[in-house]
Design a protein around this motif. Structure first.
Motif, short mmCIF file in Angstrom:
data_model
loop_
_atom_site.label_atom_id
_atom_site.label_comp_id
_atom_site.label_asym_id
_atom_site.label_seq_id
_atom_site.Cartn_x
_atom_site.Cartn_y
_atom_site.Cartn_z
N GLN A 16 54.16 -10.47 9.58
CA GLN A 16 55.05 -11.79 10.01
C GLN A 16 55.40 -10.99 12.19
OE1 GLN A 16 54.82 -15.19 8.66
NE2 GLN A 16 54.46 -14.34 6.51
N ALA A 17 56.49 -10.28 11.74
CA ALA A 17 56.82 -9.81 12.85
C ALA A 17 55.83 -8.82 13.68
CB ALA A 17 58.28 -9.37 12.47
N GLY A 18 55.00 -7.84 12.72
CA GLY A 18 54.91 -6.90 13.19
C GLY A 18 52.92 -6.82 14.50
N ILE A 19 51.91 -6.93 12.92
CA ILE A 19 50.43 -8.03 13.30
C ILE A 19 50.10 -9.10 13.57
CG2 ILE A 19 49.96 -5.38 12.43
CD1 ILE A 19 49.08 -6.88 9.76
N THR A 20 51.29 -9.57 13.63
CA THR A 20 51.14 -11.26 13.96
C THR A 20 52.46 -11.37 14.59
OG1 THR A 20 52.12 -12.83 12.05
CG2 THR A 20 49.89 -11.82 11.93
N HIS A 21 52.77 -12.47 15.89
CA HIS A 21 53.56 -13.29 16.22
C HIS A 21 54.31 -13.97 15.70
CE1 HIS A 21 51.78 -11.41 20.49
NE2 HIS A 21 52.24 -10.28 19.18
N GLU A 64 60.02 -8.06 21.90
CA GLU A 64 59.31 -7.08 22.49
C GLU A 64 58.30 -6.86 22.05
OE1 GLU A 64 60.09 -7.69 25.96
OE2 GLU A 64 61.79 -8.48 25.51
N PRO A 65 56.79 -6.06 22.85
CA PRO A 65 55.44 -5.90 22.31
C PRO A 65 55.78 -4.71 21.57
CG PRO A 65 55.10 -6.64 24.01
CD PRO A 65 57.13 -7.28 24.14
N GLU A 66 57.35 -4.06 22.52
CA GLU A 66 57.39 -1.93 22.01
C GLU A 66 58.17 -2.63 21.03
OE1 GLU A 66 60.10 -3.52 25.26
OE2 GLU A 66 58.23 -3.99 25.38
N GLU A 67 58.52 -3.68 19.84
CA GLU A 67 59.35 -3.62 18.76
C GLU A 67 58.61 -3.86 17.33
OE1 GLU A 67 63.94 -4.86 20.34
OE2 GLU A 67 62.12 -6.71 20.81
N ARG A 68 57.69 -4.84 18.38
CA ARG A 68 56.76 -4.91 17.23
C ARG A 68 55.87 -3.98 16.54
NH1 ARG A 68 56.71 -10.59 16.66
NH2 ARG A 68 57.38 -12.07 18.13
N ARG A 69 55.36 -3.33 18.45
CA ARG A 69 54.93 -1.68 17.55
C ARG A 69 55.50 -0.68 16.54
NH1 ARG A 69 53.08 -2.53 23.13
NH2 ARG A 69 54.51 -1.92 24.42
N ALA A 70 56.81 -1.42 17.24
CA ALA A 70 58.03 -0.11 16.15
C ALA A 70 57.78 -0.49 15.10
CB ALA A 70 59.16 0.03 17.13
N LEU A 71 57.41 -1.80 14.82
CA LEU A 71 57.74 -2.02 13.21
C LEU A 71 56.85 -1.82 12.24
CD1 LEU A 71 59.27 -5.31 13.49
CD2 LEU A 71 60.02 -3.86 12.53
N VAL A 72 55.20 -1.85 13.14
CA VAL A 72 53.89 -1.21 13.08
C VAL A 72 53.49 0.01 12.38
CG1 VAL A 72 52.02 -1.34 12.72
CG2 VAL A 72 52.71 -3.37 13.40
N ALA A 73 54.29 0.71 13.22
CA ALA A 73 54.34 2.26 13.07
C ALA A 73 55.49 2.69 11.38
CB ALA A 73 54.76 2.81 14.84
N TRP A 74 56.68 1.62 11.41
CA TRP A 74 56.96 2.27 10.74
C TRP A 74 56.79 1.79 9.05
CZ3 TRP A 74 59.59 -2.48 8.07
CH2 TRP A 74 60.39 -1.71 7.09
N TYR A 75 55.99 0.52 8.85
CA TYR A 75 55.01 0.03 8.00
C TYR A 75 54.35 1.33 7.84
CZ TYR A 75 52.79 -2.53 4.88
OH TYR A 75 52.31 -2.62 3.05
N ARG A 76 53.23 1.51 8.54
CA ARG A 76 52.51 1.67 8.09
C ARG A 76 53.03 3.60 8.42
NH1 ARG A 76 47.92 -0.14 13.08
NH2 ARG A 76 47.54 -2.15 12.07
N ALA A 77 53.30 4.60 8.17
CA ALA A 77 54.41 5.57 8.27
C ALA A 77 55.01 5.46 6.67
CB ALA A 77 54.97 6.15 8.59
N ALA A 78 55.28 4.53 6.20
CA ALA A 78 55.65 4.47 4.84
C ALA A 78 54.19 4.54 3.99
CB ALA A 78 55.91 3.69 4.16
#
Length: 408
Positions: free
Chosen positions: A376-381, A392-406
């Motif tokens: 909802q907030a990472g790969i989509t807006h 911010e876009p970098e915040e969305r990227r951080a959410l994506v990176a966290w999920y993918r790391a897990a």
């Protein structure tokens, strides 16, 4: 592995679309035949066995329809059966239940504040409960009460009220109302599969064998079809309720769900009487409006607040997300951008309950909702709505990176 979340979400969307399509077909044919049956009129010189007829106009042509009370004297060469609409609706709904609520049990199904359930226990209760209603209802219909339709409907209503309360004692509010809808829909489809269709097959077999069909089979099928007619609208409400916290995330959600069945009766009664050319029972609209006002009042008075003490412990899957690289930053982002609405006491103006009942305050809340946050907030807006909190876009990227790391 993170791409599996995207595929899974699209699978849920596809199944939901299929469910809506088949439901439209089933509900449409059900409403049509109820209206047709009620609108039949007597006419001179009708063939033997014909109960009534109706002339209709649609699509530039005229249709002349006759109903045989039991069956015609001989088996017609072409016979259309109406069954797959019902079966497909139930099967697609069951698949959707599995994809959303079973696979997402930790977020959408299990409420640790109500019952400390393992995922397999919650799924077992979910699946097993859907059969209970049919067994009780079918037994009542086959008893002496089968000849007392009003008493039978009252007992069915009491059964639905009991299940409404029971579901809210075990599952999340969202899952409770959804399961009540699935519980009711199971009764409806079971009526078609176990009673209506077998009875019609008996009549067809008698016709083929040259025997006069027993009228009781048609009468039994008609009773079950009438019940389905009155249950349809409440099922639609319950299936839509998961989008509206005022319906499912309030203290008296089980009473709200119960009263919806009464509204289903008043609304259908109005149309049934009109289709039967029996008048214009406008009192049903007043009754429906009064019940709806009561629903609004129940959803907000008294104000519902989650007063549970400690946050429930995280499951194994949630602990994986909480331990993944980037979780601390993701938690901070969610607190700053999402928790003003998704909190136990939302402080965003106009929001009085967390949307869809999703809480995003504590570390456990965020870890449990990892997949939803990613989608909802990472790969989509999609979230926050219209990006009102300015993520911010970098915040969305951080959410994506966290999920993918897990999920590596």
């Amino acid at each position: 592995m993170h791409d599996l979340a995207v595929i899974w979400d699209w699978a849920g969307f596809g199944i939901r679309w299929l469910h809506v399509i088949t439901a439209v077909a089933w509900i449409g044919s059900s409403f049509y035949f109820i209206a047709l049956d009620l609108g039949l009129t007597k006419a001179p010189n009708m063939p033997e066995g014909v109960y009534g007829e109706e002339w209709q106009v649609h699509g530039g042509g005229f249709y002349h329809i006759r109903k045989y009370l039991v069956a015609p004297a001989a088996m017609p060469e072409h016979l259309t059966w109406f069954k797959w609409e019902s079966y497909s609706t139930w099967l697609s709904g069951a698949a959707l239940l599995m994809v959303v609520y079973w696979a997402g049990a930790e977020l959408y199904l299990i409420d640790p504040a109500k019952a400390e359930l393992a995922t397999w226990q919650a799924i077992l209760i979910s699946a097993g409960s859907l059969t209970i209603g049919w067994l009780i209802y079918d037994a009542l219909c086959k008893s002496r009460l089968g000849t007392r339709p009003t008493t039978l409907m009252l007992l069915l209503f009491l059964l639905l009220v009991a299940m409404s309360w029971g579901y809210t004692q075990v599952f999340t509010g969202r899952a409770a109302l959804l399961h009540l809808g699935a519980f009711t829909a199971t009764i409806m489809t079971a009526n078609v599969f176990f009673t209506i269709m077998p009875n019609q097959r008996v009549v067809v077999a008698d016709l083929k064998a040259g025997r006069a069909p027993d009228p009781k089979y048609g009468e039994i099928a008609k009773l079950r079809s009438t019940h389905n007619n009155y249950l349809t609208l409440p099922v639609i409400f319950l299936m839509l309720s998961n989008h509206y916290p005022l319906a499912f995330a309030t203290e008296y959600n089980w009473i709200i769900a119960s009263l919806v069945f009464l509204m289903g009766v008043t609304i259908r009664h109005y149309f049934n009487v009109r289709h039967a050319r029996g008048g214009n029972p406008t009192w049903t609209w007043l009754a429906t409006a009064v019940i709806f006002v009561v629903l609004i009042w129940l959803s907000s008075v008294p104000m519902f607040r989650d007063e549970a003490g400690e946050a429930p412990a995280m499951s194994g899957e949630a602990r994986v997300f909480a331990a993944a690289e980037g979780f601390a930053g993701a938690h901070e982002i969610v607190l700053g951008r999402c928790s003003m609405c998704h909190s136990r006491e939302p402080f965003w103006e106009g929001v009085r309950w967390p949307p869809k009942g999703v809480l995003l305050e504590t570390e456990a809340d965020v870890a449990r909702a990892a997949r939803a946050i990613y989608l909802q907030a990472g790969i989509t807006h999609a979230m926050p709505p219209a990006n009102l909190t300015g993520i911010e876009p970098e915040e969305r990227r951080a959410l994506v990176a966290w999920y993918r790391a897990a999920t590596r």
